[in-house]
Structures are given as structure tokens and as C-alpha cells.
Design a protein around this motif. Structure first.
Motif, mmCIF file in Angstrom:
data_model
loop_
_atom_site.group_PDB
_atom_site.id
_atom_site.type_symbol
_atom_site.label_atom_id
_atom_site.label_comp_id
_atom_site.label_asym_id
_atom_site.label_seq_id
_atom_site.Cartn_x
_atom_site.Cartn_y
_atom_site.Cartn_z
ATOM 1 N N GLY A 135 64.147 21.874 -74.922
ATOM 2 C CA GLY A 135 65.530 22.330 -74.790
ATOM 3 C C GLY A 135 66.183 21.757 -73.548
ATOM 4 N N PHE A 136 67.092 22.548 -72.980
ATOM 5 C CA PHE A 136 67.876 22.111 -71.835
ATOM 6 C C PHE A 136 67.805 23.157 -70.719
ATOM 7 C CE2 PHE A 136 69.703 20.195 -75.599
ATOM 8 C CZ PHE A 136 69.870 18.867 -75.220
ATOM 9 N N SER A 137 67.911 22.681 -69.493
ATOM 10 C CA SER A 137 67.898 23.576 -68.337
ATOM 11 C C SER A 137 69.062 23.262 -67.407
ATOM 12 C CB SER A 137 66.586 23.449 -67.551
ATOM 13 O OG SER A 137 65.489 23.910 -68.304
ATOM 14 N N PHE A 138 69.583 24.318 -66.801
ATOM 15 C CA PHE A 138 70.533 24.197 -65.703
ATOM 16 C C PHE A 138 69.795 24.592 -64.436
ATOM 17 C CE2 PHE A 138 73.458 26.217 -62.731
ATOM 18 C CZ PHE A 138 74.403 25.216 -62.555
ATOM 19 N N ILE A 139 69.793 23.711 -63.448
ATOM 20 C CA ILE A 139 69.000 23.935 -62.243
ATOM 21 C C ILE A 139 69.864 23.782 -61.001
ATOM 22 C CG2 ILE A 139 66.897 23.277 -61.005
ATOM 23 C CD1 ILE A 139 67.410 21.633 -64.284
ATOM 24 N N ALA A 196 54.464 27.829 -60.919
ATOM 25 C CA ALA A 196 54.329 26.817 -59.870
ATOM 26 C C ALA A 196 55.232 25.643 -60.216
ATOM 27 C CB ALA A 196 52.879 26.358 -59.761
ATOM 28 N N PHE A 197 56.023 25.208 -59.233
ATOM 29 C CA PHE A 197 56.910 24.053 -59.409
ATOM 30 C C PHE A 197 56.254 22.857 -58.722
ATOM 31 C CE2 PHE A 197 59.758 27.784 -59.219
ATOM 32 C CZ PHE A 197 60.245 27.739 -60.503
ATOM 33 N N ASN A 198 55.829 21.885 -59.523
ATOM 34 C CA ASN A 198 55.143 20.718 -59.001
ATOM 35 C C ASN A 198 56.099 19.527 -58.982
ATOM 36 O OD1 ASN A 198 52.861 18.291 -60.084
ATOM 37 N ND2 ASN A 198 52.715 19.271 -58.100
ATOM 38 N N LEU A 204 60.292 20.655 -66.132
ATOM 39 C CA LEU A 204 61.523 21.414 -65.917
ATOM 40 C C LEU A 204 62.733 20.491 -65.792
ATOM 41 C CD1 LEU A 204 62.887 24.143 -65.519
ATOM 42 C CD2 LEU A 204 62.350 23.976 -63.062
ATOM 43 N N PHE A 205 62.644 19.459 -64.943
ATOM 44 C CA PHE A 205 63.791 18.546 -64.811
ATOM 45 C C PHE A 205 63.359 17.241 -64.154
ATOM 46 C CE2 PHE A 205 63.907 20.939 -60.807
ATOM 47 C CZ PHE A 205 64.079 19.931 -59.855
ATOM 48 N N GLU A 206 64.253 16.263 -64.271
ATOM 49 C CA GLU A 206 64.113 14.980 -63.579
ATOM 50 C C GLU A 206 65.395 14.698 -62.825
ATOM 51 O OE1 GLU A 206 63.380 10.203 -64.502
ATOM 52 O OE2 GLU A 206 63.015 11.719 -66.057
ATOM 53 N N ASP A 207 65.255 14.321 -61.567
ATOM 54 C CA ASP A 207 66.415 13.983 -60.751
ATOM 55 C C ASP A 207 66.886 12.577 -61.132
ATOM 56 O OD1 ASP A 207 68.362 14.116 -58.747
ATOM 57 O OD2 ASP A 207 67.047 13.125 -57.314
ATOM 58 N N THR A 208 68.081 12.477 -61.682
ATOM 59 C CA THR A 208 68.562 11.203 -62.222
ATOM 60 C C THR A 208 68.805 10.153 -61.147
ATOM 61 O OG1 THR A 208 70.815 12.096 -62.192
ATOM 62 C CG2 THR A 208 69.586 12.266 -64.262
ATOM 63 N N SER A 209 69.076 10.562 -59.927
ATOM 64 C CA SER A 209 69.389 9.582 -58.883
ATOM 65 C C SER A 209 68.147 9.011 -58.211
ATOM 66 C CB SER A 209 70.304 10.206 -57.821
ATOM 67 O OG SER A 209 69.642 11.257 -57.155
ATOM 68 N N ILE A 245 66.845 17.740 -69.615
ATOM 69 C CA ILE A 245 65.994 18.081 -70.750
ATOM 70 C C ILE A 245 64.690 18.686 -70.223
ATOM 71 C CG2 ILE A 245 64.661 17.127 -72.673
ATOM 72 C CD1 ILE A 245 66.848 15.026 -72.993
ATOM 73 N N SER A 246 64.234 19.761 -70.871
ATOM 74 C CA SER A 246 62.995 20.433 -70.472
ATOM 75 C C SER A 246 62.088 20.602 -71.682
ATOM 76 C CB SER A 246 63.290 21.812 -69.872
ATOM 77 O OG SER A 246 64.155 21.723 -68.761
ATOM 78 N N TRP A 247 60.785 20.723 -71.418
ATOM 79 C CA TRP A 247 59.838 21.010 -72.500
ATOM 80 C C TRP A 247 58.646 21.781 -71.945
ATOM 81 C CZ3 TRP A 247 55.063 18.972 -71.562
ATOM 82 C CH2 TRP A 247 54.988 17.835 -70.759
ATOM 83 N N VAL A 248 57.956 22.487 -72.848
ATOM 84 C CA VAL A 248 56.820 23.330 -72.475
ATOM 85 C C VAL A 248 55.782 23.280 -73.589
ATOM 86 C CG1 VAL A 248 56.031 25.696 -72.077
ATOM 87 C CG2 VAL A 248 58.155 24.924 -71.030
#
Length: 205
Positions: free
Chosen positions: A126-130, A46-48, A184-189, A161-164
Motif C-alpha cells: 500500500g501507501f504510507s504518509f511519513i 524497529a525502524f531500520n 516503510l519508505f524510501e527517501d527519493t532524494s 509505497i510500503s509493503w509487509v
């Protein structure tokens, strides 16, 4: 007399042979330590989406799937690759905004710790590409004004940056039930955050 001696020797050798065979069988069937294993898994995710919009900070949830492949570096550490994508988009309440995670790939280094003989807690970062999209209809409507900065590619920066944090529980030989959550990620803008919550199975080999 010779027959009695031979019989006595045979009776002595039989238990010795049986014990040797049992020891060899036990050695063959002994499980390989986790430190020497690799693993694969399939998770429902689930992506929240949180902190959506510049005024009301809305939340919305979509769903998808995640494939994992990793290796235990030693008794405590593991490295992992993930790939996944969305199946159901997230519709933001009180708006005409829809958010989706088209696909993502992640790399993690993690630490796992056994809490029982059959369960482990773990954390990894770690890191994610989204790659995702934000689709906004009726952009001139008042309720959609705060979401106009999100329209288009989402997130604005593809790397994050991602973490679990998670728990795996052994349900059968080399097979684990996995429950976990993280970022999973944060939108920088726009500072909108997306968290991932997953459940599934992992197989070690």
C-alpha cells in the motif's frame, strides 16, 4: 398400562431433547469465520534505516510503536489502516546524524493464507504518509559531509509505497501473535531506505 406408555415416551424424549440442546449450544459456540471479522492490534516496531550517506551507506536502527485496524474482506483478502511513530531515534555510526520517524500513517490491501489451523502467512502492500527529521550536528566536520543532503525533513517526499510480509499465530481465542517485516519508505532524494520490523498482538472481533 398408561403409566408404562407415558414413561416410555418420556425416556424417548429425554435423549432427543438433550441432543437438540447440545446441537444448539455447539452452534452458538462455533467461532465466527475470519471472513466476517474485524481486528485491532498493537505492535512494537524497529525502524531500520539503510543506505544512509552518499559514500559509506551506513545503517542505523530506532524504535517505536504501531497501531493497526483492519477488516477481512473475505477468506483470503484483508484491508488495513496503520498509524505509529518513533520512540527512540536512530544514531548513525561514525557521524553526528540522528534520524527519527515522528509519525506515519499507512493503508494496505493484503492476502493471507492459512498454513495450519492456527497460523497464517500474509503479505500486504500500500501507501504510507511519513513525517520524520534528520538532525545533523557539527556539519563542518569531515565525517558529516556525506550526510548534509539528509538534514531537515526526512524523507524528502512524505508519500511512499510500503509493503509487509508476516506471520500470525493464534495464542488464544481470537488473539494472535504477530511477527512481520517490510519496507516503510524510501527517501527519493537520497535513496535511503527505511524498513519496519514488528512484533505484537492482534485481536479479532
Amino acid at each position: 398400562m398408561n403409566k408404562v406408555v407415558r414413561s416410555h415416551r418420556l425416556l424417548t424424549l429425554v435423549p432427543v431433547c438433550l441432543l437438540s440442546a447440545q446441537a444448539a449450544l455447539a452452534q452458538e459456540t462455533e467461532e465466527t469465520p475470519r471472513a466476517d471479522k474485524h481486528y485491532i492490534g498493537l505492535l512494537a516496531t524497529a525502524f531500520n534505516f539503510r543506505s544512509i550517506g552518499s559514500a559509506s551507506n551506513e545503517q542505523a536502527t530506532g524504535s517505536g510503536g504501531t497501531l493497526i485496524a483492519g477488516s477481512h474482506i473475505n477468506d483470503m483478502f484483508h484491508a488495513e489502516l496503520r498509524a505509529g511513530g518513533g520512540l527512540r531515534d536512530a544514531e548513525v555510526p561514525s557521524s553526528d546524524l540522528t534520524l527519527s520517524v515522528d509519525y506515519f500513517a499507512s493503508w494496505y490491501i493484503g492476502l493471507h493464507y492459512p498454513v495450519t489451523d492456527y497460523a497464517n502467512v500474509y503479505g500486504q502492500a500500500g501507501f504510507s504518509f511519513i513525517h520524520g527529521t534528520a538532525e545533523l550536528e557539527n556539519t563542518d566536520e569531515n565525517q558529516n559531509a556525506q550526510f548534509q543532503d539528509l538534514e531537515g525533513d526526512f524523507p524528502d517526499s512524505s508519500f511512499s509505497i510500503s509493503w509487509v510480509l508476516g506471520l500470525d499465530v493464534k495464542v488464544m481465542s481470537d488473539t494472535y501473535l504477530v511477527l512481520e517485516g517490510g519496507k516503510l519508505f524510501e527517501d527519493t532524494s537520497t535513496d535511503a531506505n527505511t524498513f519496519q520490523f514488528s512484533a505484537g498482538l492482534k485481536y479479532e472481533f
